[in-house]
Design a protein around this motif. Structure first.
Motif, PDB file in Angstrom:
ATOM      1  N   GLN A 194      82.411 124.724  37.425  1.00  0.00           N
ATOM      2  CA  GLN A 194      82.084 126.149  37.519  1.00  0.00           C
ATOM      3  C   GLN A 194      80.678 126.430  36.997  1.00  0.00           C
ATOM      4  O   GLN A 194      80.004 127.342  37.460  1.00  0.00           O
ATOM      5  N   GLU A 195      80.227 125.617  36.060  1.00  0.00           N
ATOM      6  CA  GLU A 195      78.905 125.830  35.473  1.00  0.00           C
ATOM      7  C   GLU A 195      77.787 125.333  36.392  1.00  0.00           C
ATOM      8  O   GLU A 195      76.646 125.776  36.280  1.00  0.00           O
ATOM      9  N   SER A 196      78.122 124.411  37.296  1.00  0.00           N
ATOM     10  CA  SER A 196      77.110 123.844  38.184  1.00  0.00           C
ATOM     11  C   SER A 196      77.139 124.457  39.577  1.00  0.00           C
ATOM     12  O   SER A 196      76.180 124.321  40.334  1.00  0.00           O
ATOM     13  N   ALA A 197      78.221 125.139  39.921  1.00  0.00           N
ATOM     14  CA  ALA A 197      78.424 125.534  41.314  1.00  0.00           C
ATOM     15  C   ALA A 197      78.071 126.973  41.648  1.00  0.00           C
ATOM     16  O   ALA A 197      77.612 127.261  42.751  1.00  0.00           O
ATOM     17  N   PHE A 198      78.277 127.894  40.733  1.00  0.00           N
ATOM     18  CA  PHE A 198      78.266 129.307  41.118  1.00  0.00           C
ATOM     19  C   PHE A 198      77.032 130.101  40.699  1.00  0.00           C
ATOM     20  O   PHE A 198      76.538 130.928  41.457  1.00  0.00           O
ATOM     21  N   GLY A 199      76.537 129.885  39.493  1.00  0.00           N
ATOM     22  CA  GLY A 199      75.413 130.672  39.011  1.00  0.00           C
ATOM     23  C   GLY A 199      74.072 130.045  39.334  1.00  0.00           C
ATOM     24  O   GLY A 199      73.986 128.893  39.773  1.00  0.00           O
ATOM     25  N   ALA A 200      73.009 130.823  39.135  1.00  0.00           N
ATOM     26  CA  ALA A 200      71.659 130.293  39.328  1.00  0.00           C
ATOM     27  C   ALA A 200      71.361 129.260  38.242  1.00  0.00           C
ATOM     28  O   ALA A 200      71.827 129.379  37.108  1.00  0.00           O
ATOM     29  N   LEU A 201      70.597 128.245  38.592  1.00  0.00           N
ATOM     30  CA  LEU A 201      70.198 127.223  37.630  1.00  0.00           C
ATOM     31  C   LEU A 201      68.789 127.517  37.119  1.00  0.00           C
ATOM     32  O   LEU A 201      67.940 128.000  37.865  1.00  0.00           O
ATOM     33  N   ASP A 202      68.548 127.208  35.865  1.00  0.00           N
ATOM     34  CA  ASP A 202      67.247 127.466  35.259  1.00  0.00           C
ATOM     35  C   ASP A 202      66.142 126.762  36.047  1.00  0.00           C
ATOM     36  O   ASP A 202      66.213 125.545  36.297  1.00  0.00           O
ATOM     37  N   PRO A 203      65.102 127.497  36.473  1.00  0.00           N
ATOM     38  CA  PRO A 203      64.030 126.905  37.293  1.00  0.00           C
ATOM     39  C   PRO A 203      63.332 125.722  36.634  1.00  0.00           C
ATOM     40  O   PRO A 203      63.010 124.726  37.301  1.00  0.00           O
ATOM     41  N   GLU A 204      63.083 125.789  35.323  1.00  0.00           N
ATOM     42  CA  GLU A 204      62.409 124.685  34.643  1.00  0.00           C
ATOM     43  C   GLU A 204      63.277 123.428  34.632  1.00  0.00           C
ATOM     44  O   GLU A 204      62.778 122.303  34.773  1.00  0.00           O
ATOM     45  N   ALA A 205      64.586 123.622  34.458  1.00  0.00           N
ATOM     46  CA  ALA A 205      65.496 122.476  34.475  1.00  0.00           C
ATOM     47  C   ALA A 205      65.521 121.835  35.857  1.00  0.00           C
ATOM     48  O   ALA A 205      65.543 120.611  35.985  1.00  0.00           O
ATOM     49  N   VAL A 206      65.512 122.661  36.902  1.00  0.00           N
ATOM     50  CA  VAL A 206      65.501 122.140  38.276  1.00  0.00           C
ATOM     51  C   VAL A 206      64.208 121.373  38.548  1.00  0.00           C
ATOM     52  O   VAL A 206      64.218 120.289  39.146  1.00  0.00           O
ATOM     53  N   ARG A 207      63.075 121.936  38.086  1.00  0.00           N
ATOM     54  CA  ARG A 207      61.802 121.240  38.270  1.00  0.00           C
ATOM     55  C   ARG A 207      61.805 119.887  37.566  1.00  0.00           C
ATOM     56  O   ARG A 207      61.289 118.885  38.086  1.00  0.00           O
ATOM     57  N   CYS A 208      62.375 119.860  36.367  1.00  0.00           N
ATOM     58  CA  CYS A 208      62.454 118.607  35.614  1.00  0.00           C
ATOM     59  C   CYS A 208      63.299 117.587  36.370  1.00  0.00           C
ATOM     60  O   CYS A 208      62.948 116.409  36.451  1.00  0.00           O
ATOM     61  N   PHE A 209      64.403 118.043  36.941  1.00  0.00           N
ATOM     62  CA  PHE A 209      65.296 117.153  37.675  1.00  0.00           C
ATOM     63  C   PHE A 209      64.589 116.510  38.870  1.00  0.00           C
ATOM     64  O   PHE A 209      64.637 115.300  39.080  1.00  0.00           O
ATOM     65  N   PHE A 210      63.884 117.337  39.650  1.00  0.00           N
ATOM     66  CA  PHE A 210      63.204 116.788  40.816  1.00  0.00           C
ATOM     67  C   PHE A 210      61.993 115.932  40.429  1.00  0.00           C
ATOM     68  O   PHE A 210      61.609 115.019  41.160  1.00  0.00           O
ATOM     69  N   ALA A 211      61.429 116.216  39.257  1.00  0.00           N
ATOM     70  CA  ALA A 211      60.359 115.355  38.750  1.00  0.00           C
ATOM     71  C   ALA A 211      60.920 113.970  38.424  1.00  0.00           C
ATOM     72  O   ALA A 211      60.256 112.942  38.664  1.00  0.00           O
ATOM     73  N   LEU A 212      62.142 113.920  37.892  1.00  0.00           N
ATOM     74  CA  LEU A 212      62.789 112.643  37.618  1.00  0.00           C
ATOM     75  C   LEU A 212      63.030 111.873  38.909  1.00  0.00           C
ATOM     76  O   LEU A 212      62.786 110.663  38.988  1.00  0.00           O
ATOM     77  N   LEU A 213      63.517 112.579  39.938  1.00  0.00           N
ATOM     78  CA  LEU A 213      63.751 111.939  41.231  1.00  0.00           C
ATOM     79  C   LEU A 213      62.439 111.381  41.800  1.00  0.00           C
ATOM     80  O   LEU A 213      62.395 110.268  42.327  1.00  0.00           O
ATOM     81  N   ARG A 214      61.385 112.182  41.706  1.00  0.00           N
ATOM     82  CA  ARG A 214      60.089 111.754  42.237  1.00  0.00           C
ATOM     83  C   ARG A 214      59.572 110.520  41.497  1.00  0.00           C
ATOM     84  O   ARG A 214      59.039 109.592  42.109  1.00  0.00           O
ATOM     85  N   GLU A 215      59.734 110.530  40.179  1.00  0.00           N
ATOM     86  CA  GLU A 215      59.275 109.394  39.375  1.00  0.00           C
ATOM     87  C   GLU A 215      59.986 108.110  39.793  1.00  0.00           C
ATOM     88  O   GLU A 215      59.360 107.055  39.949  1.00  0.00           O
ATOM     89  N   ILE A 216      61.304 108.208  40.010  1.00  0.00           N
ATOM     90  CA  ILE A 216      62.063 107.021  40.426  1.00  0.00           C
ATOM     91  C   ILE A 216      61.629 106.578  41.825  1.00  0.00           C
ATOM     92  O   ILE A 216      61.479 105.389  42.100  1.00  0.00           O
ATOM     93  N   GLY A 217      61.401 107.559  42.718  1.00  0.00           N
ATOM     94  CA  GLY A 217      60.961 107.235  44.070  1.00  0.00           C
ATOM     95  C   GLY A 217      59.608 106.535  44.096  1.00  0.00           C
ATOM     96  O   GLY A 217      59.406 105.567  44.831  1.00  0.00           O
ATOM     97  N   LEU A 218      58.690 107.009  43.255  1.00  0.00           N
ATOM     98  CA  LEU A 218      57.370 106.383  43.197  1.00  0.00           C
ATOM     99  C   LEU A 218      57.456 104.963  42.641  1.00  0.00           C
ATOM    100  O   LEU A 218      56.765 104.047  43.119  1.00  0.00           O
ATOM    101  N   ARG A 219      58.301 104.781  41.636  1.00  0.00           N
ATOM    102  CA  ARG A 219      58.454 103.435  41.077  1.00  0.00           C
ATOM    103  C   ARG A 219      59.079 102.486  42.097  1.00  0.00           C
ATOM    104  O   ARG A 219      58.753 101.301  42.152  1.00  0.00           O
TER     105      ARG A 219
END
Length: 275
Positions: A194-219
């Protein structure tokens, strides 16, 4: 020498028991409260950065002081009561914590008074500091599950009545978006759905998450052919897909997502697991 060590251990145990008993007595003497309670930095209150009802509560003196090993950062925070109107008016400043409770690290004091009577009622998580730092640095208003009832001597039943609305109508600050390892665990927890599905997610947390994905992709690109690196990237993308599915993206942009992930099937040729 062994006897001396045993005596010191016995003395430490007796002192800990006395502190725990004193802590429970202190917690029992608190007045019972009803309402929706949020945690804010003292600075935010002093500068008029939050609108609330009634008097602020010194959460360190009334609650955290009873818990050994608690992050000393809590000294700089207060708990305030908000009405629904005040919550809606300050929605953009409010963050609802989503995280998996963690016990104290090995070797640290137990977080919470213990005893047959109080063990389940007063235990609290040890991973509180991350959220307090977030809302302090961003001058935000925070909500944490245990503080909303145990922390202010309210009732769990009372908090449960409005908890679902809070998560769906406000911005969620997920600790698990700052760590792929924590996200992997979170995606297996029914309570976090319920905490991940329904409400808006913090923009900074989302940016951090995709930065992690990008870092792994670049490596992965830099280490072309490294099976372990490819597996790590595939796992990370899978977690992203599961999170998107929780939030309904599978239905709304299903065709695009499916097309985007077609290319990942080539990883099967390297002997990796399927989708």
């Amino acid at each position: 020498r062994r006897q001396e060590e045993e005596e010191r251990r016995r003395k430490r145990g007796a002192e800990a028991s006395a502190r725990e008993k004193k802590g429970v007595e202190h917690l029992k003497r608190r007045q019972q409260r009803v309402g929706m309670f949020f945690i804010v930095s003292k600075e935010l209150v002093e500068t008029g950065g939050v609108e609330f009802t009634g008097d602020p509560i010194d959460i360190h003196e009334t609650f955290f002081t009873c818990f050994e090993g608690m992050d000393t950062l809590a000294v700089g925070f207060l708990v305030v009561k908000l009405t629904r109107v005040q919550i809606e008016a300050q929605r953009l400043k409010i963050r609802i914590a989503s995280y998996r409770w963690e016990p104290p690290s090995e070797g640290l004091p137990f977080v919470g008074p213990r005893g047959a009577e109080s063990e389940s009622k007063y235990q609290i998580p040890s991973n509180v500091g991350w959220f307090l730092r977030m809302i302090r640095d961003s001058k935000q208003i925070g909500w944490m599950d245990f503080l909303a009832h145990v922390g202010v001597n309210g009732t769990l039943a009372g908090a449960m009545k409005y908890m679902g609305w809070l998560y769906s109508a406000n911005i969620v600050m997920p600790e698990w978006l700052f760590s792929l390892a924590k996200l992997a665990i979170a995606m297996t927890r029914g309570w976090i759905f319920q905490e991940s599905a329904f409400g808006a997610l913090d923009p900074e947390a989302v940016r951090c998450f995709f930065a992690l994905l990008r870092e792994i992709g670049l490596r992965m690109r830099q280490q072309a052919g490294d099976r372990a690196m490819i597996a790590e990237f595939y796992s990370a993308v899978g977690l992203a897909a599961r999170l998107l599915a929780c939030r309904g993206y599978e239905a709304s942009v299903g065709a695009d997502v499916k097309a985007s992930f077609e290319g990942l099937k080539r990883f099967r040729d390297l002997g990796l697991q399927g989708e």
